[in-house]
Design a protein around this motif. Structure first.
Motif, PDB file in Angstrom:
ATOM      1  N   ALA A  55      43.023  26.990  14.857  1.00 32.18           N
ATOM      2  CA  ALA A  55      42.164  26.627  13.734  1.00 32.18           C
ATOM      3  C   ALA A  55      42.993  25.806  12.758  1.00 32.18           C
ATOM      4  CB  ALA A  55      41.609  27.878  13.063  1.00 32.18           C
ATOM      5  N   LEU A  56      42.411  24.726  12.252  1.00 33.56           N
ATOM      6  CA  LEU A  56      43.106  23.816  11.352  1.00 33.56           C
ATOM      7  C   LEU A  56      42.267  23.656  10.084  1.00 33.56           C
ATOM      8  CD1 LEU A  56      44.773  20.501  12.335  1.00 33.56           C
ATOM      9  CD2 LEU A  56      43.131  20.509  10.477  1.00 33.56           C
ATOM     10  N   PHE A  57      42.914  23.782   8.947  1.00 33.57           N
ATOM     11  CA  PHE A  57      42.263  23.612   7.651  1.00 33.57           C
ATOM     12  C   PHE A  57      43.085  22.619   6.853  1.00 33.57           C
ATOM     13  CE2 PHE A  57      41.595  27.849   9.271  1.00 33.57           C
ATOM     14  CZ  PHE A  57      40.218  27.971   9.231  1.00 33.57           C
ATOM     15  N   ALA A  58      42.425  21.709   6.140  1.00 33.51           N
ATOM     16  CA  ALA A  58      43.136  20.694   5.367  1.00 33.51           C
ATOM     17  C   ALA A  58      42.537  20.604   3.975  1.00 33.51           C
ATOM     18  CB  ALA A  58      43.044  19.339   6.062  1.00 33.51           C
ATOM     19  N   GLU A  59      43.403  20.385   3.008  1.00 31.69           N
ATOM     20  CA  GLU A  59      42.939  20.189   1.636  1.00 31.69           C
ATOM     21  C   GLU A  59      43.889  19.249   0.921  1.00 31.69           C
ATOM     22  OE1 GLU A  59      44.539  23.840  -0.955  1.00 31.69           O
ATOM     23  OE2 GLU A  59      43.431  24.467   0.825  1.00 31.69           O
ATOM     24  N   LYS A  60      43.348  18.514  -0.003  1.00 33.99           N
ATOM     25  CA  LYS A  60      44.151  17.589  -0.802  1.00 33.99           C
ATOM     26  C   LYS A  60      45.059  18.410  -1.714  1.00 33.99           C
ATOM     27  CE  LYS A  60      43.199  13.329  -2.459  1.00 33.99           C
ATOM     28  NZ  LYS A  60      42.130  12.416  -2.536  1.00 33.99           N
ATOM     29  N   ASP A  61      46.331  18.042  -1.758  1.00 36.77           N
ATOM     30  CA  ASP A  61      47.277  18.700  -2.655  1.00 36.77           C
ATOM     31  C   ASP A  61      47.136  18.054  -4.031  1.00 36.77           C
ATOM     32  OD1 ASP A  61      49.400  19.908  -3.939  1.00 36.77           O
ATOM     33  OD2 ASP A  61      50.934  19.191  -2.555  1.00 36.77           O
ATOM     34  N   HIS A  62      46.995  18.851  -5.070  1.00 35.69           N
ATOM     35  CA  HIS A  62      46.802  18.298  -6.409  1.00 35.69           C
ATOM     36  C   HIS A  62      48.006  17.484  -6.891  1.00 35.69           C
ATOM     37  CE1 HIS A  62      48.874  22.085  -7.274  1.00 35.69           C
ATOM     38  NE2 HIS A  62      49.245  21.539  -8.423  1.00 35.69           N
ATOM     39  N   GLN A  63      49.152  17.635  -6.241  1.00 35.48           N
ATOM     40  CA  GLN A  63      50.338  16.850  -6.603  1.00 35.48           C
ATOM     41  C   GLN A  63      50.518  15.639  -5.681  1.00 35.48           C
ATOM     42  OE1 GLN A  63      53.466  19.785  -6.498  1.00 35.48           O
ATOM     43  NE2 GLN A  63      53.024  20.455  -8.580  1.00 35.48           N
ATOM     44  N   GLY A  64      49.539  15.412  -4.818  1.00 37.51           N
ATOM     45  CA  GLY A  64      49.609  14.302  -3.876  1.00 37.51           C
ATOM     46  C   GLY A  64      49.814  14.800  -2.461  1.00 37.51           C
ATOM     47  N   GLY A  65      49.332  14.058  -1.499  1.00 36.31           N
ATOM     48  CA  GLY A  65      49.455  14.444  -0.107  1.00 36.31           C
ATOM     49  C   GLY A  65      48.355  15.387   0.327  1.00 36.31           C
ATOM     50  N   VAL A  66      48.538  15.980   1.500  1.00 39.27           N
ATOM     51  CA  VAL A  66      47.550  16.869   2.106  1.00 39.27           C
ATOM     52  C   VAL A  66      48.261  18.113   2.636  1.00 39.27           C
ATOM     53  CG1 VAL A  66      45.815  17.079   3.945  1.00 39.27           C
ATOM     54  CG2 VAL A  66      46.128  14.887   2.781  1.00 39.27           C
ATOM     55  N   ILE A  67      47.683  19.267   2.369  1.00 34.53           N
ATOM     56  CA  ILE A  67      48.206  20.520   2.907  1.00 34.53           C
ATOM     57  C   ILE A  67      47.369  20.885   4.129  1.00 34.53           C
ATOM     58  CG2 ILE A  67      48.543  22.986   2.481  1.00 34.53           C
ATOM     59  CD1 ILE A  67      48.825  22.278  -0.507  1.00 34.53           C
ATOM     60  N   VAL A  68      48.044  21.118   5.253  1.00 29.66           N
ATOM     61  CA  VAL A  68      47.373  21.502   6.497  1.00 29.66           C
ATOM     62  C   VAL A  68      47.816  22.916   6.849  1.00 29.66           C
ATOM     63  CG1 VAL A  68      47.057  20.968   8.937  1.00 29.66           C
ATOM     64  CG2 VAL A  68      47.338  19.107   7.286  1.00 29.66           C
ATOM     65  N   ARG A  69      46.837  23.791   7.062  1.00 30.48           N
ATOM     66  CA  ARG A  69      47.113  25.165   7.467  1.00 30.48           C
ATOM     67  C   ARG A  69      46.650  25.354   8.904  1.00 30.48           C
ATOM     68  NH1 ARG A  69      46.338  25.330   2.165  1.00 30.48           N
ATOM     69  NH2 ARG A  69      47.523  26.755   0.880  1.00 30.48           N
ATOM     70  N   LEU A  70      47.498  25.985   9.712  1.00 34.31           N
ATOM     71  CA  LEU A  70      47.186  26.241  11.112  1.00 34.31           C
ATOM     72  C   LEU A  70      47.134  27.747  11.354  1.00 34.31           C
ATOM     73  CD1 LEU A  70      49.695  23.686  12.674  1.00 34.31           C
ATOM     74  CD2 LEU A  70      47.273  23.321  12.165  1.00 34.31           C
ATOM     75  N   HIS A  71      46.135  28.201  12.103  1.00 33.48           N
ATOM     76  CA  HIS A  71      45.977  29.614  12.435  1.00 33.48           C
ATOM     77  C   HIS A  71      45.779  29.716  13.940  1.00 33.48           C
ATOM     78  CE1 HIS A  71      44.553  30.933   8.218  1.00 33.48           C
ATOM     79  NE2 HIS A  71      45.019  29.716   8.143  1.00 33.48           N
ATOM     80  N   LEU A  72      46.581  30.547  14.588  1.00 34.13           N
ATOM     81  CA  LEU A  72      46.479  30.766  16.026  1.00 34.13           C
ATOM     82  C   LEU A  72      46.163  32.240  16.270  1.00 34.13           C
ATOM     83  CD1 LEU A  72      46.830  29.870  18.977  1.00 34.13           C
ATOM     84  CD2 LEU A  72      49.283  30.213  18.707  1.00 34.13           C
TER      85      LEU A  72
END
Length: 152
Positions: free
Chosen positions: A39-56
């Motif tokens: 499972a992959l979740f992505a959100e915009k980082d408020h300081q710039g860039g993107v945070i991607v979370r992975l769940h297996l």
């Protein structure tokens, strides 16, 4: 004029273009590689860039009374992981009975910060995703099928 694509949609498109099987689920995506689904979740980082979370989801469950031994074993396994970590999440039950022991699911988790969604960062995500899945799966299988099992 079309609305800009979300970070998640751009990541999903890039993974599909590279040959991975990806499908949207609720607020994330499911990336399939053979029998494995991350499972992959992505959100915009408020300081710039993107945070991607992975769940297996490893389809492993632990009863509450086994926690001391399991936690010690998981701590030892986590020391050897570079691309993620093993965590325990309580499994929701339909019963309100306080005497029923809590069951925990064993999950692999990882977080990756991407500077942007350019080609090199998406390549880095693909490599991280591949290594995360392989490393966590291999560590758990080796432990479960080894002579000592999950005992510390």
């Amino acid at each position: 004029m079309t609305a800009p694509q979300s970070e998640l949609q751009r990541i999903m498109d890039a993974l599909q273009e590279s040959g991975m099987t990806v499908e949207a689920v609720e607020d994330g995506a499911l990336v399939r590689d053979g029998e494995t689904r991350v499972a992959l979740f992505a959100e915009k980082d408020h300081q710039g860039g993107v945070i991607v979370r992975l769940h297996l989801d490893l389809d492993l469950y632990v009863e509450e009374d086994s926690l001391p031994d399991i936690l010690m074993g998981m701590n030892l396994m986590n020391q050897g992981l570079d691309y993620g970590a093993l965590n325990l999440d309580p499994v929701e039950t339909d019963t309100e009975d306080d005497d029923v022991p809590v069951t925990f699911a064993v999950l692999g988790r990882s977080v990756l910060w991407l500077r942007d969604l350019g080609r090199s960062e998406l390549d880095r995500l693909r490599e991280h995703l591949r290594r995360f899945e392989a490393e966590v799966t291999e560590t758990v299988e080796r432990t479960l099928h080894g002579s000592k099992g999950m005992s510390a």
